[in-house]
Scaffold this motif. Sequence first.
Motif, PDB file in Angstrom:
ATOM      1  N   MET A   1       0.846  -1.175   0.000  1.00 18.36           N
ATOM      2  CA  MET A   1       0.000   0.000   0.000  1.00 18.36           C
ATOM      3  C   MET A   1       0.892   1.239   0.000  1.00 18.36           C
ATOM      4  SD  MET A   1      -3.461  -1.091   1.796  1.00 18.36           S
ATOM      5  CE  MET A   1      -4.015   0.503   1.571  1.00 18.36           C
ATOM      6  N   SER A   2       0.393   2.290  -0.564  1.00 17.89           N
ATOM      7  CA  SER A   2       1.139   3.538  -0.585  1.00 17.89           C
ATOM      8  C   SER A   2       0.270   4.664  -0.046  1.00 17.89           C
ATOM      9  CB  SER A   2       1.608   3.866  -2.002  1.00 17.89           C
ATOM     10  OG  SER A   2       0.510   4.069  -2.853  1.00 17.89           O
ATOM     11  N   LYS A   3       0.960   5.713   0.398  1.00 19.12           N
ATOM     12  CA  LYS A   3       0.273   6.857   0.995  1.00 19.12           C
ATOM     13  C   LYS A   3       0.816   8.135   0.367  1.00 19.12           C
ATOM     14  CE  LYS A   3       0.435   9.338   5.318  1.00 19.12           C
ATOM     15  NZ  LYS A   3       1.061   9.373   6.619  1.00 19.12           N
ATOM     16  N   ALA A   4      -0.075   8.964  -0.145  1.00 16.08           N
ATOM     17  CA  ALA A   4       0.328  10.250  -0.713  1.00 16.08           C
ATOM     18  C   ALA A   4       0.656  11.227   0.407  1.00 16.08           C
ATOM     19  CB  ALA A   4      -0.782  10.815  -1.590  1.00 16.08           C
ATOM     20  N   ILE A   5       1.674  12.036   0.168  1.00 13.70           N
ATOM     21  CA  ILE A   5       2.115  13.025   1.149  1.00 13.70           C
ATOM     22  C   ILE A   5       2.000  14.407   0.508  1.00 13.70           C
ATOM     23  CG2 ILE A   5       4.071  13.851   2.505  1.00 13.70           C
ATOM     24  CD1 ILE A   5       5.067  10.840   2.346  1.00 13.70           C
ATOM     25  N   HIS A   6       1.240  15.275   1.146  1.00 10.83           N
ATOM     26  CA  HIS A   6       1.090  16.658   0.687  1.00 10.83           C
ATOM     27  C   HIS A   6       1.552  17.558   1.828  1.00 10.83           C
ATOM     28  CE1 HIS A   6      -1.098  15.409  -2.869  1.00 10.83           C
ATOM     29  NE2 HIS A   6      -1.707  14.536  -2.087  1.00 10.83           N
ATOM     30  N   VAL A   7       2.382  18.525   1.521  1.00  8.94           N
ATOM     31  CA  VAL A   7       3.002  19.366   2.532  1.00  8.94           C
ATOM     32  C   VAL A   7       2.671  20.832   2.250  1.00  8.94           C
ATOM     33  CG1 VAL A   7       5.190  19.981   3.629  1.00  8.94           C
ATOM     34  CG2 VAL A   7       4.861  17.672   2.711  1.00  8.94           C
ATOM     35  N   GLN A  22       4.708   7.560   0.060  1.00  6.13           N
ATOM     36  CA  GLN A  22       5.390   6.575   0.895  1.00  6.13           C
ATOM     37  C   GLN A  22       4.835   5.205   0.539  1.00  6.13           C
ATOM     38  OE1 GLN A  22       5.563   7.382   5.087  1.00  6.13           O
ATOM     39  NE2 GLN A  22       7.039   5.734   5.396  1.00  6.13           N
ATOM     40  N   ALA A  23       5.744   4.286   0.220  1.00  5.36           N
ATOM     41  CA  ALA A  23       5.383   2.908  -0.099  1.00  5.36           C
ATOM     42  C   ALA A  23       6.276   2.010   0.753  1.00  5.36           C
ATOM     43  CB  ALA A  23       5.575   2.624  -1.575  1.00  5.36           C
ATOM     44  N   GLY A  24       5.700   1.423   1.772  1.00  8.23           N
ATOM     45  CA  GLY A  24       6.504   0.615   2.685  1.00  8.23           C
ATOM     46  C   GLY A  24       7.551   1.474   3.369  1.00  8.23           C
ATOM     47  N   ASP A  25       8.810   1.046   3.282  1.00  2.00           N
ATOM     48  CA  ASP A  25       9.909   1.760   3.931  1.00  2.00           C
ATOM     49  C   ASP A  25      10.520   2.867   3.069  1.00  2.00           C
ATOM     50  OD1 ASP A  25       9.704   0.176   6.200  1.00  2.00           O
ATOM     51  OD2 ASP A  25      11.220  -1.255   5.519  1.00  2.00           O
ATOM     52  N   PHE A  26       9.950   3.087   1.886  1.00  2.00           N
ATOM     53  CA  PHE A  26      10.522   4.061   0.962  1.00  2.00           C
ATOM     54  C   PHE A  26       9.609   5.268   0.779  1.00  2.00           C
ATOM     55  CE2 PHE A  26      12.439   0.031  -0.059  1.00  2.00           C
ATOM     56  CZ  PHE A  26      13.774   0.361  -0.184  1.00  2.00           C
ATOM     57  N   VAL A  27      10.246   6.447   0.655  1.00  2.00           N
ATOM     58  CA  VAL A  27       9.525   7.682   0.363  1.00  2.00           C
ATOM     59  C   VAL A  27      10.086   8.224  -0.942  1.00  2.00           C
ATOM     60  CG1 VAL A  27       9.023  10.031   1.127  1.00  2.00           C
ATOM     61  CG2 VAL A  27       9.118   8.172   2.802  1.00  2.00           C
ATOM     62  N   TYR A  28       9.201   8.387  -1.912  1.00  2.00           N
ATOM     63  CA  TYR A  28       9.557   8.886  -3.238  1.00  2.00           C
ATOM     64  C   TYR A  28       9.103  10.341  -3.330  1.00  2.00           C
ATOM     65  CZ  TYR A  28       9.936   3.909  -4.157  1.00  2.00           C
ATOM     66  OH  TYR A  28      10.286   2.580  -4.110  1.00  2.00           O
ATOM     67  N   VAL A  29      10.068  11.253  -3.374  1.00  2.00           N
ATOM     68  CA  VAL A  29       9.753  12.681  -3.428  1.00  2.00           C
ATOM     69  C   VAL A  29       9.738  13.131  -4.886  1.00  2.00           C
ATOM     70  CG1 VAL A  29      10.441  15.008  -2.717  1.00  2.00           C
ATOM     71  CG2 VAL A  29      10.785  13.069  -1.162  1.00  2.00           C
ATOM     72  N   SER A  30       8.646  13.768  -5.280  1.00  2.00           N
ATOM     73  CA  SER A  30       8.518  14.278  -6.648  1.00  2.00           C
ATOM     74  C   SER A  30       9.567  15.346  -6.915  1.00  2.00           C
ATOM     75  CB  SER A  30       7.130  14.892  -6.854  1.00  2.00           C
ATOM     76  OG  SER A  30       6.133  13.899  -6.807  1.00  2.00           O
ATOM     77  N   ILE A  60      12.030  19.930   3.333  1.00  2.00           N
ATOM     78  CA  ILE A  60      10.739  20.287   3.936  1.00  2.00           C
ATOM     79  C   ILE A  60       9.747  19.133   3.779  1.00  2.00           C
ATOM     80  CG2 ILE A  60       8.699  21.767   3.614  1.00  2.00           C
ATOM     81  CD1 ILE A  60      10.716  24.057   2.903  1.00  2.00           C
ATOM     82  N   ILE A  61       9.732  18.521   2.614  1.00  2.00           N
ATOM     83  CA  ILE A  61       8.819  17.405   2.373  1.00  2.00           C
ATOM     84  C   ILE A  61       9.204  16.197   3.226  1.00  2.00           C
ATOM     85  CG2 ILE A  61       8.039  15.754   0.617  1.00  2.00           C
ATOM     86  CD1 ILE A  61       8.412  18.177  -1.402  1.00  2.00           C
ATOM     87  N   LEU A  62      10.493  15.880   3.280  1.00  2.00           N
ATOM     88  CA  LEU A  62      10.952  14.745   4.085  1.00  2.00           C
ATOM     89  C   LEU A  62      10.652  14.946   5.569  1.00  2.00           C
ATOM     90  CD1 LEU A  62      14.363  13.954   2.362  1.00  2.00           C
ATOM     91  CD2 LEU A  62      12.272  12.566   2.286  1.00  2.00           C
ATOM     92  N   GLU A  63      10.797  16.189   6.046  1.00  2.00           N
ATOM     93  CA  GLU A  63      10.528  16.478   7.456  1.00  2.00           C
ATOM     94  C   GLU A  63       9.089  16.142   7.834  1.00  2.00           C
ATOM     95  OE1 GLU A  63      11.681  20.581   7.780  1.00  2.00           O
ATOM     96  OE2 GLU A  63      13.806  20.076   8.039  1.00  2.00           O
ATOM     97  N   GLN A  64       8.164  16.251   6.888  1.00  2.00           N
ATOM     98  CA  GLN A  64       6.751  15.954   7.143  1.00  2.00           C
ATOM     99  C   GLN A  64       6.557  14.507   7.607  1.00  2.00           C
ATOM    100  OE1 GLN A  64       4.182  18.145   6.929  1.00  2.00           O
ATOM    101  NE2 GLN A  64       2.644  16.631   7.452  1.00  2.00           N
ATOM    102  N   VAL A  65       7.446  13.617   7.166  1.00  2.00           N
ATOM    103  CA  VAL A  65       7.337  12.209   7.560  1.00  2.00           C
ATOM    104  C   VAL A  65       8.483  11.800   8.487  1.00  2.00           C
ATOM    105  CG1 VAL A  65       5.946  11.454   5.596  1.00  2.00           C
ATOM    106  CG2 VAL A  65       8.432  11.483   5.393  1.00  2.00           C
ATOM    107  N   GLY A  66       9.121  12.789   9.121  1.00  2.00           N
ATOM    108  CA  GLY A  66      10.141  12.513  10.123  1.00  2.00           C
ATOM    109  C   GLY A  66      11.493  12.097   9.572  1.00  2.00           C
ATOM    110  N   LEU A  67      11.786  12.464   8.328  1.00  2.00           N
ATOM    111  CA  LEU A  67      13.062  12.091   7.715  1.00  2.00           C
ATOM    112  C   LEU A  67      13.907  13.325   7.431  1.00  2.00           C
ATOM    113  CD1 LEU A  67      11.779   9.433   5.138  1.00  2.00           C
ATOM    114  CD2 LEU A  67      12.544   9.080   7.486  1.00  2.00           C
ATOM    115  N   THR A  68      15.166  13.086   7.076  1.00  2.00           N
ATOM    116  CA  THR A  68      16.095  14.155   6.710  1.00  2.00           C
ATOM    117  C   THR A  68      16.764  13.786   5.391  1.00  2.00           C
ATOM    118  OG1 THR A  68      18.053  13.171   7.750  1.00  2.00           O
ATOM    119  CG2 THR A  68      16.602  14.516   9.178  1.00  2.00           C
ATOM    120  N   LEU A  69      17.605  14.663   4.898  1.00  2.00           N
ATOM    121  CA  LEU A  69      18.369  14.365   3.689  1.00  2.00           C
ATOM    122  C   LEU A  69      19.306  13.175   3.903  1.00  2.00           C
ATOM    123  CD1 LEU A  69      19.250  17.945   2.365  1.00  2.00           C
ATOM    124  CD2 LEU A  69      17.540  16.350   1.462  1.00  2.00           C
ATOM    125  N   ASP A  70      19.639  12.866   5.154  1.00  2.00           N
ATOM    126  CA  ASP A  70      20.494  11.711   5.442  1.00  2.00           C
ATOM    127  C   ASP A  70      19.790  10.384   5.166  1.00  2.00           C
ATOM    128  OD1 ASP A  70      22.684  13.242   6.207  1.00  2.00           O
ATOM    129  OD2 ASP A  70      22.064  13.296   8.304  1.00  2.00           O
TER     130      ASP A  70
END
Length: 130
Positions: A1-7, A22-30, A60-70
């Motif tokens: 399952m995947s979840k759309a992220i809008h920030v 977000q699909a499983g453990d991966f986040v794909y940023v447009s 900014i988008i990654l921060e919405q799901v608790g992630l960083t550039l790292d």
Amino acid sequence: MSKAIHVSQAPQFPLPFSHAVQAGDFVYVSGQVGVDPATREVAAPTIEAQTRQCLRNIEIILEQVGLTLDHVIKSNAYVSKTEDFPAYNRTYAEVFRQPYPARTTAPVDLGAYLVEIDVIAYAPRKRTQD
């Protein structure tokens, strides 16, 4: 399952895409460009300024799901002018920490934008040397 992220703090464009998925453990940023999120105005006419702003928009988008550039494991970059590649690479290296994500960079016509970057982040772990 995947979840759309809008920030709401990220640049808003009247186009049919999610900021990320977000699909499983991966986040794909447009793909993001170097514009001010509030005004959608180009950050500055230089590749350095647009690259920094573009990566800030991704952050900014990654921060919405608790992630960083790292957490970024792969990036795809599109640069308008091949002569900007050296300055783009220097700026990219200033923003991302080693070990750098896997990356593809290609020259393309982006109109008014000098760079567009999309990324894939791995949620459970940050990049490490090991």
